[in-house]
Design an enzyme around this catalytic site. Structure first.
Site, PDB file in Angstrom:
ATOM      1  N   CYS A  96       0.831  -1.205   0.000  1.00 46.93           N
ATOM      2  CA  CYS A  96       0.000   0.000   0.000  1.00 46.93           C
ATOM      3  C   CYS A  96       0.863   1.250   0.000  1.00 46.93           C
ATOM      4  O   CYS A  96       1.815   1.372   0.776  1.00 46.93           O
ATOM      5  CB  CYS A  96      -0.913  -0.016   1.231  1.00 46.93           C
TER       6      CYS A  96
ATOM      7  N   CYS B 192       5.233  22.385   4.444  1.00 45.04           N
ATOM      8  CA  CYS B 192       5.041  20.945   4.229  1.00 45.04           C
ATOM      9  C   CYS B 192       6.024  20.411   3.193  1.00 45.04           C
ATOM     10  O   CYS B 192       5.835  19.326   2.665  1.00 45.04           O
ATOM     11  CB  CYS B 192       3.601  20.664   3.803  1.00 45.04           C
TER      12      CYS B 192
END
Length: 403
Positions: free
Chosen positions: A58, A356
């Site tokens: 994943c 970020c």
């Protein structure tokens, strides 16, 4: 068999691969692991058993094999490396790591395959979808809706067409936007209403390509920021975890302590605006977000001036910046180069920069420091736990007159 020190993984690179001192790399390796001549990885003291059955397939996580100490060091190394590329260094504090199962917003994908609805993240470096049956990063409330969504989407998904799901935890429950489906008619409306009632859905919206259309919202949806309920636009930006939001707010408050007037640039819904005990100018380009901020500030009687302003095309001028005791900014991943150039020439004593993206932050920080500011410290925040995504808050202070 003995191994040389050159066989030891010494750090984890930006994309998550482990590196030895002589530059060899290995996926899923942690600092202290040993890389054998045939490329096998022998786990060391910082290599943990990944908690999730879907790892590493994943793409939602890349670093579940790292223990907290080595994951924190990865975050510090990412920031230090970005700074070094721009000839900068500073005090990098211990990272604040959000606990597992605390991410309150996520973007997932859904598709109909072999007659079955699959929902999850794409594999790393692939478009293949991983159908998730457990998740160690989403809050239990977000994850709980995935199984019922499989049943609902079976009515609307078309073969070979993916839908994108935006999930956010709001004050009233789950805020859900689904892109890429069509749901017309009475049967569809009844199915959506039944799903929403059964699963604590505060708002259900669909975007079939013409913009979001709200199909369910019994009462206005809000998100509470520092005690202020703020109207939440569909799929609006929100810090990924409450824990991470708190860490970033604490850093900005510390950096701007004592300031009577503060400009909050790229203010969004007001994550920092409402956390500051000062008169605040809030600048934001997204119309929905700034209108929500403005309305919430008025309702709460907060001393906020909300300005709909594109800070890329029209950044605050040096004269405008100099009216404030401190500046706080939280730009998107691309950073704020145009604003940074003007900040470098400003006289404002303090800048709190939330980022970020360590790379764009370091680029902007170099420009700000060239203008006479000192980069005092950085507080890293790992709210996208076990991912290579790194966030930070930093303080700059002016120690020399502007150029």
């Amino acid at each position: 068999m003995t191994h040389s020190t050159n066989d030891t993984i010494i750090r984890v690179a930006a994309r998550g691969e482990g590196l030895t001192a002589d530059g060899r790399s290995a996926p899923l390796a942690a600092p202290g692991d040993t890389l054998t001549a045939d490329g096998a990885v022998l786990p060391g003291p910082h290599h943990q058993v990944p908690p999730c059955r879907h790892f590493p397939t994943c793409g939602g996580c890349q670093l579940q094999h790292l223990d907290d100490a080595s994951y924190a060091q990865f975050i510090v190394d990412r920031i230090a490396g970005a700074l070094a590329a721009h000839h900068l260094a500073t005090d990098i504090r211990a990272p604040q790591l959000s606990p597992p199962k605390t991410r309150r917003r996520a973007a997932l994908q859904a598709e109909l395959k072999a007659g079955k609805v699959q929902i999850g993240f794409s594999e790393n470096a692939s478009h293949t979808l991983v159908d998730i049956y457990e998740c160690w990063v989403l809050t239990p409330e977000l994850f709980a809706v995935i199984a019922p969504l499989r049943v609902l989407l079976a009515k609307f998904l078309r073969k070979n067409r993916r839908a994108r799901l935006h999930l956010t935890q709001a004050d009233q429950g789950l805020d859900l936007l689904i892109e890429g489906i069509e749901a017309e008619g009475l049967d569809a409306a009844e199915a959506i209403s039944a799903f929403a009632l059964a699963n604590n859905v505060a708002r259900f919206a669909i975007d079939s390509g013409m913009g979001p259309e709200v199909r369910w919202e019994p009462e206005p949806v809000t998100v509470t920021l520092s005690g202020v309920p703020v109207p939440l636009p569909v799929a609006a930006f929100l810090q990924a975890t409450a824990d991470g939001e708190g860490a970033l707010i604490a850093a900005v408050r510390t950096a701007t302590a004592g300031a009577a007037t503060i400009a909050d640039l790229f203010a969004g819904l007001g994550t920092f605006t409402f956390a500051l005990s000062a008169k605040v100018y809030a600048g934001e380009a997204a119309r929905d977000a700034i209108l929500s901020l403005k309305g919430a500030a008025a309702q709460a009687r907060r001393p906020v001036f909300a300005d709909h302003r594109d800070l890329y095309r029209r950044p605050l001028t040096t004269a405008e910046l100099d009216r404030f005791d401190a500046i706080a900014l939280d730009p998107p991943r691309a950073g704020a180069r145009e604003q940074a150039l003007l900040l470098a020439a400003a006289k404002v004593p303090t800048i709190a920069y939330v980022s970020c993206n360590p790379s764009s932050f370091a680029r902007d920080a170099e420009e700000i420091c060239k203008g006479g500011y000192t980069l005092d410290w950085i507080q890293p925040v790992g709210q996208f736990r076990w991912s290579t995504h790194v966030e930070l808050a930093a303080k700059f202070s002016r120690d020399t007159p502007p150029r």
